[in-house]
Design a protein around this motif. Structure first.
Motif, PDB file in Angstrom:
ATOM      1  N   HIS A  59      -9.775  -2.699  19.453  1.00 32.23           N
ATOM      2  CA  HIS A  59      -8.412  -2.172  19.368  1.00 32.23           C
ATOM      3  C   HIS A  59      -7.873  -2.460  17.970  1.00 32.23           C
ATOM      4  N   LYS A  60      -7.430  -1.415  17.288  1.00 37.87           N
ATOM      5  CA  LYS A  60      -6.929  -1.593  15.927  1.00 37.87           C
ATOM      6  C   LYS A  60      -5.696  -0.765  15.620  1.00 37.87           C
ATOM      7  N   ALA A  61      -5.234   0.071  16.552  1.00 35.00           N
ATOM      8  CA  ALA A  61      -4.044   0.877  16.289  1.00 35.00           C
ATOM      9  C   ALA A  61      -2.838  -0.014  16.017  1.00 35.00           C
ATOM     10  N   HIS A  62      -2.754  -1.161  16.715  1.00 33.78           N
ATOM     11  CA  HIS A  62      -1.608  -2.055  16.513  1.00 33.78           C
ATOM     12  C   HIS A  62      -1.590  -2.611  15.088  1.00 33.78           C
ATOM     13  N   VAL A  63      -2.774  -2.760  14.478  1.00 31.71           N
ATOM     14  CA  VAL A  63      -2.843  -3.248  13.104  1.00 31.71           C
ATOM     15  C   VAL A  63      -2.178  -2.243  12.164  1.00 31.71           C
ATOM     16  N   VAL A  64      -2.440  -0.962  12.383  1.00 26.10           N
ATOM     17  CA  VAL A  64      -1.863   0.083  11.539  1.00 26.10           C
ATOM     18  C   VAL A  64      -0.359   0.210  11.796  1.00 26.10           C
ATOM     19  N   VAL A  65       0.050   0.066  13.051  1.00 28.14           N
ATOM     20  CA  VAL A  65       1.484   0.145  13.378  1.00 28.14           C
ATOM     21  C   VAL A  65       2.260  -0.939  12.633  1.00 28.14           C
ATOM     22  N   PHE A  66       1.791  -2.172  12.669  1.00 29.57           N
ATOM     23  CA  PHE A  66       2.492  -3.250  11.958  1.00 29.57           C
ATOM     24  C   PHE A  66       2.374  -3.077  10.448  1.00 29.57           C
ATOM     25  N   PHE A  67       1.281  -2.476   9.991  1.00 27.76           N
ATOM     26  CA  PHE A  67       1.164  -2.153   8.573  1.00 27.76           C
ATOM     27  C   PHE A  67       2.292  -1.211   8.156  1.00 27.76           C
ATOM     28  N   ILE A  68       2.582  -0.204   8.979  1.00 30.47           N
ATOM     29  CA  ILE A  68       3.683   0.718   8.683  1.00 30.47           C
ATOM     30  C   ILE A  68       5.013  -0.025   8.679  1.00 30.47           C
ATOM     31  N   PHE A  69       5.224  -0.899   9.669  1.00 28.18           N
ATOM     32  CA  PHE A  69       6.467  -1.677   9.722  1.00 28.18           C
ATOM     33  C   PHE A  69       6.686  -2.454   8.421  1.00 28.18           C
ATOM     34  N   LEU A  70       5.634  -3.139   7.974  1.00 30.30           N
ATOM     35  CA  LEU A  70       5.771  -4.101   6.882  1.00 30.30           C
ATOM     36  C   LEU A  70       5.546  -3.484   5.504  1.00 30.30           C
ATOM     37  N   VAL A  71       4.373  -2.924   5.275  1.00 31.24           N
ATOM     38  CA  VAL A  71       4.009  -2.463   3.933  1.00 31.24           C
ATOM     39  C   VAL A  71       4.686  -1.146   3.592  1.00 31.24           C
ATOM     40  N   SER A  72       4.761  -0.235   4.571  1.00 28.58           N
ATOM     41  CA  SER A  72       5.318   1.091   4.305  1.00 28.58           C
ATOM     42  C   SER A  72       6.838   1.122   4.352  1.00 28.58           C
ATOM     43  N   ASN A  73       7.462   0.029   4.778  1.00 23.79           N
ATOM     44  CA  ASN A  73       8.922   0.034   4.897  1.00 23.79           C
ATOM     45  C   ASN A  73       9.570  -1.268   4.431  1.00 23.79           C
ATOM     46  N   ALA A  74       9.507  -2.317   5.232  1.00 24.90           N
ATOM     47  CA  ALA A  74      10.260  -3.535   4.938  1.00 24.90           C
ATOM     48  C   ALA A  74       9.944  -4.112   3.576  1.00 24.90           C
ATOM     49  N   GLY A  75       8.675  -4.000   3.151  1.00 33.84           N
ATOM     50  CA  GLY A  75       8.293  -4.583   1.877  1.00 33.84           C
ATOM     51  C   GLY A  75       8.933  -3.941   0.667  1.00 33.84           C
ATOM     52  N   GLY A  76       9.441  -2.721   0.805  1.00 31.78           N
ATOM     53  CA  GLY A  76      10.019  -2.022  -0.330  1.00 31.78           C
ATOM     54  C   GLY A  76      11.497  -2.270  -0.537  1.00 31.78           C
ATOM     55  N   SER A  77      12.026  -3.332   0.064  1.00 35.62           N
ATOM     56  CA  SER A  77      13.483  -3.507   0.097  1.00 35.62           C
ATOM     57  C   SER A  77      14.064  -4.323  -1.043  1.00 35.62           C
ATOM     58  N   LEU A  78      13.237  -4.829  -1.950  1.00 37.30           N
ATOM     59  CA  LEU A  78      13.754  -5.792  -2.910  1.00 37.30           C
ATOM     60  C   LEU A  78      14.028  -5.226  -4.298  1.00 37.30           C
ATOM     61  N   THR A  79      13.454  -4.097  -4.657  1.00 37.67           N
ATOM     62  CA  THR A  79      13.709  -3.510  -5.977  1.00 37.67           C
ATOM     63  C   THR A  79      13.831  -1.996  -5.851  1.00 37.67           C
TER      64      THR A  79
END
Length: 469
Positions: A162-182
């Motif tokens: 099972h690896k879909a959950h890995v990609v889902v959290f990747f979207i949460f973090l890398v594709s969104n939340a991580g871009g909030s500082l600059t």
């Protein structure tokens, strides 16, 4: 210069007889029915992959074009070709082309970097990759970080059941939340930078919120991945055998990535009075230089990246084509929706605007956070940010000082809640397309929203009570 502007517009005017610089659409005069094509394209993205998978896979571009015409042709008949054509040109030149050129450059450059070596996707390693990608997102953009890190992450987990959950959290973090500082991290913040918000204002005002969200998501992911790992383990045979030690191929693209960052920064800091008026849309020289430079960077990357790197990365244009076609329809059909939102309390969506203001007339940060976030979940988060930036007064000096909690709420809502759906932020759909291209069965539109509703929404509620009261 005036004559030169009209000379530059001549080819476009030939495409639209009688087209002249059009006045801005008056959202207060529009009916909510004009939002139907936009709702239609969103529902198509949500439902067709589930109900008509084969048709959607081969014809999603035609579906997007059909909804675009469903808006554009009636609008041209009712309001005239000048207003319709001018709106089309504005969406194309001021929004879509800069958007897609930047995404293409980041997609190409990051796709030219191959992280060699076969990592093994244990919970600790997966969590570390997500953390690294989250940090990178604020410096190379959510698109660049997503395209750089998603491929080695998928390869590391290719022997997991099972690896879909890995990609889902990747979207949460890398594709969104991580871009909030600059402003480099996510388009909404870059638009705020262009409007006058200081480059380092965001990191100094929503760093605690970002740290809380990222920390909670990483903790939740680690616990969930441990559960999956212990319960199902890994496949007996690793599809990607062990190779050389960890390293990078296509390193020239790191320099090209630096060029992308420099071009984006240049367009924000460089002030020039030179502009070209195309059917009512002004294209400034800094933006033009940025976009031409990004095209050059894209071509240089394709020319200098060894074919073996693209082959190792399984690089293809499929994900980029999907994003380009679907967002072309979204950027066009969203025109009346944004106009109706800009109309404020006098427009069809007046209830939304009124909801962000307290009875004493002061802005309500909690409501700004949720209103900006709710719309950013389904609309493009960059224009949504601008709508509420202007709703809050549009004065960067006031918003950065006396109204800092309101600007922080708008910024956090636009960036964080872009993760609520696949269409909240462009990298979401790109990551989904890359994962599916590698054989991962990703949740559908509503299935993904079950994940975001269960994981993200409770965290947003907690953040509201701590920071946005």
């Amino acid at each position: 210069m005036k004559n030169f502007r009209w000379l530059a517009a001549t080819p476009l005017l030939c495409l639209f007889p009688g087209l002249s610089p059009a006045a801005e659409i008056q959202g207060a005069q529009l009916s909510g029915f004009w939002a139907i094509p936009f709702a239609g394209i969103l529902l198509s993205i949500a439902l067709m992959p589930l109900l008509l998978a084969s048709f959607w896979h081969h014809h999603f571009g035609k579906v997007a074009a059909a909804w675009s015409l469903a808006f554009f042709l009636p609008f041209a008949l009712v309001f005239g070709p000048a207003l319709a054509g001018g709106s089309f040109v504005h969406a194309l030149l001021a929004e879509y082309i800069p958007f897609i050129v930047l995404l293409t450059a980041l997609y190409t450059v990051s796709g030219g970097i191959f992280i060699r070596g076969n990592l093994h996707g244990s919970p600790a390693l997966n969590t570390s990759i997500l953390a690294i990608g989250t940090v990178l997102a604020s410096f190379m953009g959510t698109t660049g970080a997503s395209m750089l890190m998603i491929r080695p992450l998928i390869r590391a987990n290719d022997n997991r059941v099972h690896k879909a959950h890995v990609v889902v959290f990747f979207i949460f973090l890398v594709s969104n939340a991580g871009g909030s500082l600059t402003p480099l991290g996510d388009p909404p913040l870059f638009l705020g930078f262009l409007k006058g918000v200081d480059f380092f204002w965001t990191v100094s005002h929503i760093f605690p919120e970002t740290l809380f969200l990222a920390g909670c998501l990483l903790g939740i992911f680690y616990a969930l991945d441990c559960w999956y790992y212990r319960r199902e383990g890994v496949l007996s045979v690793d599809p990607t055998p062990d190779t050389r030690r960890i390293g990078f191929d296509g390193a020239i693209n790191f320099w090209l990535l630096g060029a992308v960052v420099a071009l984006v920064l240049l367009s924000g800091f460089w002030k020039s009075a030179v502009a070209f008026n195309l059917a009512g849309t002004e294209v400034g020289l800094p933006g033009l230089v940025r976009d031409v430079g990004l095209v050059v960077v894209t071509l240089v990357s394709l020319r200098l990246t060894p074919a073996s790197v693209h082959q190792d990365n399984q690089f293809s244009w499929g994900p980029m084509q999907e994003v380009a076609k679907l967002f072309a329809g979204i950027f066009l059909t969203i025109i009346p929706v944004i106009a109706m939102l800009k109309a404020g309390t006098q427009g069809p969506f007046g209830a939304i605007i009124a909801a962000v203001t307290r009875p004493d007339g002061q802005p309500d940060p909690a409501m700004y956070f949720w209103a900006t976030g709710a719309l950013s979940s389904f609309l493009d988060n960059a224009p949504t940010y601008l709508v509420f930036f202007n709703t809050a007064g549009g004065d960067p000096a006031a918003l950065m000082t006396a109204m800092a909690p309101t600007l922080a709420a708008i910024s956090a809502g636009a960036v964080f809640m872009g993760a609520n759906s696949y269409i909240g932020n462009a990298p979401n759909m790109m990551v989904k397309a890359v994962a599916e291209d590698r054989g991962i069965k990703m949740p559908g539109f509503f299935g993904y929203m079950l994940w975001s509703g269960a994981v993200l929404i409770p965290l947003f509620i907690v953040m509201t009570f701590i920071w946005f009261r």
